[in-house]
Design a protein around this motif. Structure first.
Motif, short mmCIF file in Angstrom:
data_model
loop_
_atom_site.label_atom_id
_atom_site.label_comp_id
_atom_site.label_asym_id
_atom_site.label_seq_id
_atom_site.Cartn_x
_atom_site.Cartn_y
_atom_site.Cartn_z
N LEU A 165 30.89 39.06 36.05
CA LEU A 165 31.25 38.03 37.03
C LEU A 165 30.47 38.24 38.32
N GLY A 166 30.42 39.49 38.79
CA GLY A 166 29.68 39.79 40.01
C GLY A 166 28.20 39.47 39.88
N GLU A 167 27.61 39.80 38.71
CA GLU A 167 26.19 39.51 38.48
C GLU A 167 25.93 38.00 38.50
N PHE A 168 26.84 37.25 37.91
CA PHE A 168 26.69 35.79 37.90
C PHE A 168 26.75 35.23 39.31
N LEU A 169 27.69 35.70 40.12
CA LEU A 169 27.85 35.18 41.48
C LEU A 169 26.62 35.47 42.33
N ARG A 170 26.07 36.65 42.16
CA ARG A 170 24.84 36.98 42.91
C ARG A 170 23.67 36.12 42.46
N ASP A 171 23.65 35.82 41.15
CA ASP A 171 22.56 34.98 40.64
C ASP A 171 22.65 33.56 41.18
N GLY B 154 31.29 26.77 50.21
CA GLY B 154 32.28 27.38 51.08
C GLY B 154 32.38 28.88 50.85
N ASN B 155 33.61 29.39 50.84
CA ASN B 155 33.84 30.82 50.62
C ASN B 155 34.07 31.15 49.15
N LEU B 156 33.92 30.16 48.27
CA LEU B 156 34.28 30.36 46.86
C LEU B 156 33.55 31.54 46.24
N LEU B 157 32.24 31.61 46.41
CA LEU B 157 31.46 32.68 45.79
C LEU B 157 31.86 34.05 46.33
N TRP B 158 32.00 34.16 47.64
CA TRP B 158 32.39 35.44 48.23
C TRP B 158 33.80 35.85 47.79
N ASN B 159 34.72 34.90 47.78
CA ASN B 159 36.10 35.23 47.38
C ASN B 159 36.15 35.73 45.94
N LEU B 160 35.38 35.08 45.07
CA LEU B 160 35.34 35.54 43.68
C LEU B 160 34.72 36.93 43.57
N LEU B 161 33.70 37.20 44.38
CA LEU B 161 33.08 38.53 44.35
C LEU B 161 34.07 39.59 44.83
N LEU B 162 34.77 39.31 45.92
CA LEU B 162 35.80 40.25 46.40
C LEU B 162 36.87 40.47 45.34
N LEU B 163 37.22 39.39 44.65
CA LEU B 163 38.24 39.50 43.61
C LEU B 163 37.77 40.38 42.45
N SER B 164 36.48 40.34 42.15
CA SER B 164 35.95 41.17 41.05
C SER B 164 36.09 42.65 41.37
N TYR B 165 36.03 43.00 42.66
CA TYR B 165 36.23 44.40 43.05
C TYR B 165 37.71 44.74 43.15
N ALA B 166 38.50 43.81 43.69
CA ALA B 166 39.93 44.04 43.82
C ALA B 166 40.61 44.21 42.46
N ALA B 167 40.06 43.56 41.43
CA ALA B 167 40.65 43.63 40.09
C ALA B 167 40.72 45.07 39.59
N ASN B 168 39.70 45.86 39.89
CA ASN B 168 39.66 47.27 39.47
C ASN B 168 39.94 48.22 40.63
N PHE B 169 40.42 47.66 41.74
CA PHE B 169 40.79 48.43 42.93
C PHE B 169 39.65 49.33 43.41
N MET C 136 38.10 49.92 46.23
CA MET C 136 38.41 49.57 47.61
C MET C 136 37.21 49.71 48.54
N LYS C 137 36.37 50.72 48.33
CA LYS C 137 35.19 50.88 49.19
C LYS C 137 34.22 49.71 49.00
N SER C 138 34.01 49.32 47.75
CA SER C 138 33.12 48.19 47.47
C SER C 138 33.71 46.90 48.04
N LEU C 139 35.04 46.77 47.93
CA LEU C 139 35.72 45.59 48.46
C LEU C 139 35.50 45.47 49.97
N GLN C 140 35.67 46.60 50.67
CA GLN C 140 35.48 46.59 52.12
C GLN C 140 34.02 46.34 52.49
#
Length: 425
Positions: A251-257, A266-281, A283-287
């Protein structure tokens, strides 16, 4: 429009008059009599309700379409015949309405007969009628009939062909007929028709719903090669496909592509990227990605903050959770039920309910609850216990003017009672 000739009316309907076996004859005659009586009653009521104009076919079309909604195809036929016998001017739109009535009720032989008769006349159906007919066939799984319509319209060399192909592609896609959709697309391209952005994105969405990830990614690659921009609906559809299979790295690779710097999403792409990190917790990558988002000039919205708040709450990171709330206040982002739930759940999970008033002091607990967070967040992180319980209160209780304060008080009483029951056993 010209009035229907005797041939164009009688030919398709004559199929309905084929002799029945003798042992069923009485039953069919009784049914026909009931249909005729009901048709006459409908016409009588219609005449009493308003003015009657025998030079228009619109009333006949309206009455037949009413029969479609009520699943009364044989009554529609009787209405058609009664109005014709009374001298009403009926044209091809009336016959088209009768055809659709048959198709939506599964009477395909009758619908096909009328369709063939229309094509053999000089009348060319408009795109709305063709779309409805294709939709009726696809709903019933009669996909070969959809292909038959395409071939017949090809023979007529209709200027409506690009629109008809788009309708057929959509119908095949909605029913998961990916192979038929592919064949139709190839045929469309071979005839020199251009695939526009709407068709291309719809194609991608259907693959994300019914295809494998590999097939979906292949469709996305074709979209890029055709230089068609993937729209927000396509981004969401592909992202849900990755989320459903828990493929968060892909998912993260797709969003960057796609390009995180796109402003039209809007913020859709960034929110999905943050969610991809939050899913596996992570936290450093999320921040880190959150800081990159802000540095890139994007203003965090409610969904952005709640993705972080949910992750902080589940990891019991109280300091980070409070900083996030402060940041929300600074950005003038109004919290919703999800935000309040993150605080309540975090404190109660660690048995810090006594500190809840202090934790909520920066929020207005006297406003009406609402949920404005994008639903894809719940697909990954789920709903907290306070959030789920509050939605139950809001849905089933008779009170209409709840506040966050009242919801929290009710929820705490519920938790207290459940703890009492637990310790009593």
């Amino acid at each position: 429009m010209e009035a229907l000739s005797v041939r164009s009316v009688s030919s398709p309907l004559s199929l309905l008059g084929t002799p029945k076996p003798k042992r069923f004859g009485v039953r069919f005659q009784q049914q026909d009599s009931r249909n005729r009586a009901l048709a006459r009653k409908i016409l009588r009521n219609w005449k009493q309700e308003g003015s009657v104009d025998r030079n228009t076919c619109m009333d006949c079309v309206a009455l037949i379409r009413t029969s479609i909604r009520k699943n009364l195809p044989n009554v529609a036929k009787e209405i058609f015949l009664e109005m014709k016998s009374e001298g009403f001017l009926l044209d091809d739109s009336s016959l088209s309405a009768l055809m659709l009535c048959y198709a939506y009720n599964g009477l395909f032989l009758e619908a096909q007969a009328i369709w063939d008769e229309i094509l053999n006349s000089s009348f060319l159906p408009n795109i709305q009628i063709i779309s409805e007919l294709i939709d009726a066939y696809s709903r019933m799984g009669e996909f070969d009939e959809v292909i038959r319509i395409l071939h017949q319209m090809n023979l007529r060399d209709s200027t409506l062909l690009p629109e008809i192909y788009a309708v057929a592609l959509s119908c095949f896609g909605k029913r998961g007929q990916l192979e038929r959709m592919e064949d139709t697309l190839r045929e469309m391209i071979s005839k020199g028709f251009v695939v526009d952005s709407v068709t291309g994105n719809a194609f991608l969405i259907y693959y994300s719903i019914f295809g494998s990830l590999t097939e979906m990614e292949t469709a996305y690659g074709r979209l890029k090669r055709c230089r068609i921009l993937i729209e927000k609906e396509g981004i969401r559809a592909m992202s849900f496909a990755y989320i459903k299979r828990k493929k968060f790295y892909r998912l993260g690779e797709f969003l960057r592509d796609v390009g995180l710097g796109r402003r039209n999403a809007g913020n859709l792409l960034w929110n999905l990227l943050l969610l991809s990190y939050a899913a596996n917790f992570k936290m450093k990558s999320l921040q880190r990605e959150f800081l990159r988002m802000v540095e890139s000039g994007f203003n965090p919205d409610l969904t952005t903050f709640n993705i972080r708040a949910l992750a902080f709450s589940k990891m019991s990171l109280f300091w980070d959770l409070h900083l996030s709330i402060e940041h929300m206040k600074h950005e003038k982002v109004v919290p919703d039920l999800v935000t309040y739930g993150c605080i309540v759940d975090a404190y109660l999970d660690k048995r810090l309910g006594m500190n809840l008033d202090f934790a909520l002091s920066k929020l207005n607990v006297h406003t009406s609850p609402q949920v404005s967070t994008d639903p894809f967040v719940f697909e990954v992180l789920g709903k907290g216990d306070f959030h789920s319980s509050s939605e139950s209160f809001l849905e089933f209780q008779r009170r209409k003017n709840w506040t966050y304060k009242e919801l929290i008080t009710t929820y705490l009483k519920k938790k207290y009672r459940s703890n009492q029951i637990f310790w009593n056993y």
